[in-house]
Design a protein around this motif. Structure first.
Motif, PDB file in Angstrom:
ATOM      1  N   ALA A  65       0.833  -1.208   0.000  1.00  0.00           N
ATOM      2  CA  ALA A  65       0.000   0.000   0.000  1.00  0.00           C
ATOM      3  C   ALA A  65       0.867   1.257   0.000  1.00  0.00           C
ATOM      4  N   LEU A  66       1.977   1.225   0.718  1.00  0.00           N
ATOM      5  CA  LEU A  66       2.905   2.356   0.708  1.00  0.00           C
ATOM      6  C   LEU A  66       3.457   2.596  -0.690  1.00  0.00           C
ATOM      7  N   VAL A  67       3.834   1.514  -1.364  1.00  0.00           N
ATOM      8  CA  VAL A  67       4.361   1.632  -2.729  1.00  0.00           C
ATOM      9  C   VAL A  67       3.328   2.277  -3.643  1.00  0.00           C
ATOM     10  N   ARG A  68       2.098   1.792  -3.582  1.00  0.00           N
ATOM     11  CA  ARG A  68       1.043   2.340  -4.460  1.00  0.00           C
ATOM     12  C   ARG A  68       0.762   3.804  -4.156  1.00  0.00           C
ATOM     13  N   GLU A  69       0.706   4.154  -2.878  1.00  0.00           N
ATOM     14  CA  GLU A  69       0.409   5.536  -2.502  1.00  0.00           C
ATOM     15  C   GLU A  69       1.514   6.478  -2.972  1.00  0.00           C
ATOM     16  N   LEU A  70       2.745   6.104  -2.750  1.00  0.00           N
ATOM     17  CA  LEU A  70       3.849   6.980  -3.148  1.00  0.00           C
ATOM     18  C   LEU A  70       3.988   7.062  -4.663  1.00  0.00           C
ATOM     19  N   ALA A  71       3.778   5.939  -5.347  1.00  0.00           N
ATOM     20  CA  ALA A  71       3.828   5.961  -6.807  1.00  0.00           C
ATOM     21  C   ALA A  71       2.753   6.886  -7.360  1.00  0.00           C
ATOM     22  N   GLY A  72       1.591   6.868  -6.736  1.00  0.00           N
ATOM     23  CA  GLY A  72       0.509   7.752  -7.163  1.00  0.00           C
ATOM     24  C   GLY A  72       0.813   9.216  -6.936  1.00  0.00           C
ATOM     25  N   ARG A  73       1.763   9.499  -6.066  1.00  0.00           N
ATOM     26  CA  ARG A  73       2.178  10.872  -5.789  1.00  0.00           C
ATOM     27  C   ARG A  73       3.417  11.272  -6.597  1.00  0.00           C
ATOM     28  N   GLY A  74       3.827  10.405  -7.508  1.00  0.00           N
ATOM     29  CA  GLY A  74       4.932  10.742  -8.392  1.00  0.00           C
ATOM     30  C   GLY A  74       6.295  10.247  -7.965  1.00  0.00           C
ATOM     31  N   TRP A  75       6.361   9.451  -6.907  1.00  0.00           N
ATOM     32  CA  TRP A  75       7.639   8.907  -6.468  1.00  0.00           C
ATOM     33  C   TRP A  75       8.018   7.697  -7.314  1.00  0.00           C
ATOM     34  N   THR A  76       9.307   7.513  -7.513  1.00  0.00           N
ATOM     35  CA  THR A  76       9.829   6.282  -8.079  1.00  0.00           C
ATOM     36  C   THR A  76      10.148   5.355  -6.914  1.00  0.00           C
ATOM     37  N   THR A  77       9.574   4.159  -6.918  1.00  0.00           N
ATOM     38  CA  THR A  77       9.655   3.298  -5.746  1.00  0.00           C
ATOM     39  C   THR A  77      10.593   2.115  -5.957  1.00  0.00           C
ATOM     40  N   ALA A  78      11.360   1.827  -4.924  1.00  0.00           N
ATOM     41  CA  ALA A  78      12.213   0.643  -4.889  1.00  0.00           C
ATOM     42  C   ALA A  78      11.742  -0.213  -3.727  1.00  0.00           C
ATOM     43  N   GLY A  79      11.345  -1.445  -4.019  1.00  0.00           N
ATOM     44  CA  GLY A  79      10.803  -2.318  -2.993  1.00  0.00           C
ATOM     45  C   GLY A  79      11.800  -3.375  -2.563  1.00  0.00           C
ATOM     46  N   LEU A  80      11.981  -3.510  -1.260  1.00  0.00           N
ATOM     47  CA  LEU A  80      12.830  -4.556  -0.707  1.00  0.00           C
ATOM     48  C   LEU A  80      11.947  -5.568   0.010  1.00  0.00           C
ATOM     49  N   ASP A  81      12.081  -6.829  -0.358  1.00  0.00           N
ATOM     50  CA  ASP A  81      11.265  -7.870   0.262  1.00  0.00           C
ATOM     51  C   ASP A  81      11.881  -9.225  -0.073  1.00  0.00           C
TER      52      ASP A  81
END
Length: 231
Positions: A18-34
């Motif tokens: 959900a954090l990834v989706r929210e930030l991407a929707g605000r124009g951030w480029t997201t890097a996910g670690l999992d």
């Protein structure tokens, strides 16, 4: 304009996704670690956040390929209900290594660059159990409580350099972390909440995004989107 890079741990599911989706929707480029692929992230890296060497190497690679990490959000974790007398020592260690260690490892990797640039935001996901306590969750509660102590100490240390460190402490959240038979899903428990329902992961993401983008006056704060579980 250069891209704004946000790092999210635990990005494959639940609050992290959900954090990834929210930030991407605000124009951030997201890097996910999992440990598993984070499908919603622009870039996904398989990492055990409890391993400092893995975290450090992954973040160096992300910054080399994507640019400096301007926001780091730590949502990786796991949960279990076990009476304290039945918690194996290995379970205590794993809970602390993933929750507290995961936050510490990320912060140690991103903080020097943020301090050098004079700006940055770090948000850790803790829990309302760290504030109010819980039954048969001592190892989880202790790990999340330690995160709060670390966040407040790091916030005081980094604030003079322009780096803001805060946390969100959600209550029981409607994610796969809570199985269908979880006591937190029982109507008898939900009726005790002022909101009468579980918190949605998207609501936690909104609170975290607020701390990243808008709450420039917040340092060492703990926001609690918990449906009224702790007032």
């Amino acid at each position: 304009m250069r891209e704004r890079v946000a790092l999210v741990t635990g990005a494959a599911s639940g609050i992290g996704a959900a954090l990834v989706r929210e930030l991407a929707g605000r124009g951030w480029t997201t890097a996910g670690l999992d440990l598993t692929p984070a499908e919603d992230a622009h870039h996904s890296v398989g990492v055990d956040v409890a391993d400092p060497a893995q975290v450090s190497a992954s973040i160096k690679r992300i910054e080399r390929e994507m640019g400096p990490v301007e926001a780091a959000l730590c949502a990786a974790g796991h949960y279990a209900i076990v009476p304290v007398s039945d918690i194996a020592w290995s379970e205590w260690q794993r809970m602390l290594h993933v929750h507290l260690g995961g936050v510490v490892n990320v912060c140690r990797a991103v903080a020097p660059g943020m301090v050098e640039r004079g700006e940055g935001a770090i948000v850790a996901v803790t829990s309302e159990l760290a504030i109010g306590g819980g039954t048969a969750e001592a190892h989880y509660t202790a790990a999340k409580g330690a995160v709060i102590g670390f966040v407040r100490s790091l916030a005081a240390e980094l604030a003079p350099a322009g780096v803001r460190v805060n946390a969100v402490a959600p209550g029981p959240t409607d994610t796969p972390l809570l199985p269908a038979n979880s006591p937190w899903r029982r109507p008898s428990y939900l009726q005790t909440l002022p909101a009468g329902r579980l918190t949605a992961p998207e609501e936690v993401a909104l609170a975290a995004a607020y701390l990243v983008e808008d709450a420039t006056f917040c340092v060492g704060e703990i926001l609690s989107p918990n449906a009224g579980a702790v007032l």
